[in-house]
Design a protein around this motif. Structure first.
Motif, short mmCIF file in Angstrom:
data_model
loop_
_atom_site.label_atom_id
_atom_site.label_comp_id
_atom_site.label_asym_id
_atom_site.label_seq_id
_atom_site.Cartn_x
_atom_site.Cartn_y
_atom_site.Cartn_z
N SER A 177 4.28 5.85 -35.68
CA SER A 177 5.48 5.26 -35.11
C SER A 177 6.29 6.34 -34.41
CB SER A 177 6.33 4.62 -36.21
OG SER A 177 6.87 5.61 -37.06
N VAL A 178 7.22 5.92 -33.55
CA VAL A 178 8.08 6.87 -32.85
C VAL A 178 8.88 7.71 -33.85
CG1 VAL A 178 10.10 7.07 -31.35
CG2 VAL A 178 8.25 5.50 -30.74
N THR A 179 9.36 7.08 -34.90
CA THR A 179 10.15 7.79 -35.92
C THR A 179 9.32 8.86 -36.60
OG1 THR A 179 11.52 5.84 -36.32
CG2 THR A 179 11.48 7.53 -38.03
N GLU A 180 8.09 8.53 -36.98
CA GLU A 180 7.22 9.50 -37.65
C GLU A 180 6.87 10.66 -36.73
OE1 GLU A 180 4.45 7.11 -40.79
OE2 GLU A 180 4.26 6.48 -38.69
N THR A 181 6.56 10.34 -35.48
CA THR A 181 6.21 11.40 -34.53
C THR A 181 7.40 12.31 -34.27
OG1 THR A 181 4.57 9.97 -33.47
CG2 THR A 181 5.33 11.87 -32.22
N LEU A 182 8.58 11.73 -34.14
CA LEU A 182 9.79 12.53 -33.90
C LEU A 182 10.04 13.49 -35.06
CD1 LEU A 182 12.14 13.11 -32.02
CD2 LEU A 182 13.43 11.28 -33.15
N GLU A 183 9.80 13.04 -36.28
CA GLU A 183 9.97 13.90 -37.45
C GLU A 183 9.02 15.10 -37.38
OE1 GLU A 183 9.35 11.42 -40.83
OE2 GLU A 183 11.30 10.42 -40.68
N VAL A 184 7.77 14.83 -36.98
CA VAL A 184 6.79 15.91 -36.85
C VAL A 184 7.21 16.88 -35.74
CG1 VAL A 184 4.41 16.41 -36.17
CG2 VAL A 184 4.87 14.54 -37.74
N PHE A 185 7.70 16.35 -34.62
CA PHE A 185 8.13 17.19 -33.51
C PHE A 185 9.33 18.05 -33.91
CE2 PHE A 185 6.34 14.65 -29.64
CZ PHE A 185 5.06 14.92 -30.10
N HIS A 186 10.27 17.46 -34.64
CA HIS A 186 11.43 18.23 -35.11
C HIS A 186 10.99 19.38 -36.01
CE1 HIS A 186 15.35 16.70 -33.83
NE2 HIS A 186 14.81 15.50 -33.76
N ARG A 187 10.03 19.12 -36.86
CA ARG A 187 9.53 20.15 -37.77
C ARG A 187 8.90 21.30 -36.97
NH1 ARG A 187 6.84 20.14 -42.82
NH2 ARG A 187 6.27 22.31 -43.30
N LEU A 188 8.08 20.96 -35.99
CA LEU A 188 7.47 22.00 -35.17
C LEU A 188 8.53 22.77 -34.39
CD1 LEU A 188 4.93 23.40 -34.06
CD2 LEU A 188 4.87 21.66 -32.26
N ALA A 189 9.50 22.06 -33.82
CA ALA A 189 10.56 22.72 -33.05
C ALA A 189 11.35 23.70 -33.91
CB ALA A 189 11.49 21.67 -32.44
N SER A 190 11.55 23.35 -35.18
CA SER A 190 12.34 24.20 -36.07
C SER A 190 11.65 25.52 -36.39
CB SER A 190 12.66 23.45 -37.37
OG SER A 190 11.49 23.30 -38.17
#
Length: 291
Positions: free
Chosen positions: A190-203
């Protein structure tokens, strides 16, 4: 290292890269000896990979670890053979994580366009004399023309471009030097799940670049952005679509991309934004972008 399922796109790319890095690589695949895979088999063997049937025979006393992907079932003969010998079993993403950590890595992320942008970044950097390496999820046409399988290349510098796939969530293991986020849409997750993964990588990435045109990415902090709105750092002053090309002007420099569509304009801007940050001038990127 022995790769079970070595002919998968992600697995073969890593296997080739390690073989070129003077690692001893063996592998197996259910279709390794099929007639339709003859060319792929020959290209893997040409770069130093030794192929076996997927019956456990490739696991020997010389095997230090077995590499598997999410697609490899737990009852695979290679896994059984590795367990019998007490050989460690590594996930593909763990091997790629080690490679990422030992290079100045640029990770290309997004639910679409990753292969195109990875290819653009690599081809432009190569044309600018930066001698990059690449581990991709699709075969690059230029590398295939050079007789390679196409989804990997080892350059002479420590610069590496990878296609960071969000489908299984493993990209959170990576700590690249730079990450570029292209877009988010519902795909494997889902968009929400992918966004969480992207935030983690960005951090865990020192330098982040994102697409200012995608509202789903607005919450991701970034150092630079690309796109059409005024808030983007990399924003074309003029755009003209001439099928099958897109012509645009960026910082008073004229570009032509031999691919149609606004989405490919976005892909081009992403690559230019990344590569200018790697020391390529806009002027020297014009010709490789056209080709």
């Amino acid at each position: 290292l022995h790769f079970a399922g070595i002919m998968g796109s992600g697995m073969s790319a890593i296997a080739q890269y390690l073989a070129w890095s003077r690692q001893a690589i063996t592998g197996s695949d259910r279709i390794a000896f099929a007639d339709e895979m003859k060319e792929t088999k020959e290209k893997l063997e040409r770069c130093g990979c030794i192929l076996f049937p997927q019956d456990g025979s490739g696991i020997t006393g010389a095997t230090e670890a077995l590499v598997v992907s999410t697609a490899i079932e737990d009852d695979n003969p290679d896994i059984a053979a590795a367990r019998k010998r007490g050989i460690p079993i590594l996930h593909r993403s763990d091997v790629l994580t080690a490679i990422v950590s030992s290079h100045r890595t640029i990770a290309v992320c997004g639910t679409s366009g990753k292969s195109t942008v990875t290819a653009l970044i690599f081809e432009i950097l190569r044309a600018c004399g930066k001698s990059p390496s690449v581990i991709a999820g699709a075969n690059l046409i230029r590398l295939k023309e050079e007789g390679l399988l196409g989804n990997a290349f080892k350059g002479d510098s420590g610069l590496l471009i990878i296609e960071a796939d969000e489908s299984d969530g493993t990209l959170v293991k990576y700590h690249p030097e730079k990450a570029v986020f292209l877009n988010i849409s519902k795909d494997h997750k889902s968009v929400t799940e992918t966004l969480e993964v992207f935030h983690r990588l960005a951090s865990q990435t020192p330098f982040v670049i994102k697409n200012a045109d995608d509202p789903e990415l607005h919450s991701i902090p970034s150092a630079h952005s690309f796109g059409l709105p005024d808030r983007a750092d990399f924003q074309p002053e003029a755009v003209k679509t001439v099928t099958p090309s897109v012509r645009f002007t960026l910082k008073r420099t004229d570009f032509e991309l031999p691919l149609p569509g606004t989405h490919n304009l976005s892909n081009a801007l992403a690559a230019l934004c990344v590569d200018e940050g790697q020391g390529c001038s806009l002027e020297e990127m014009v010709e490789p972008m056209r080709e």
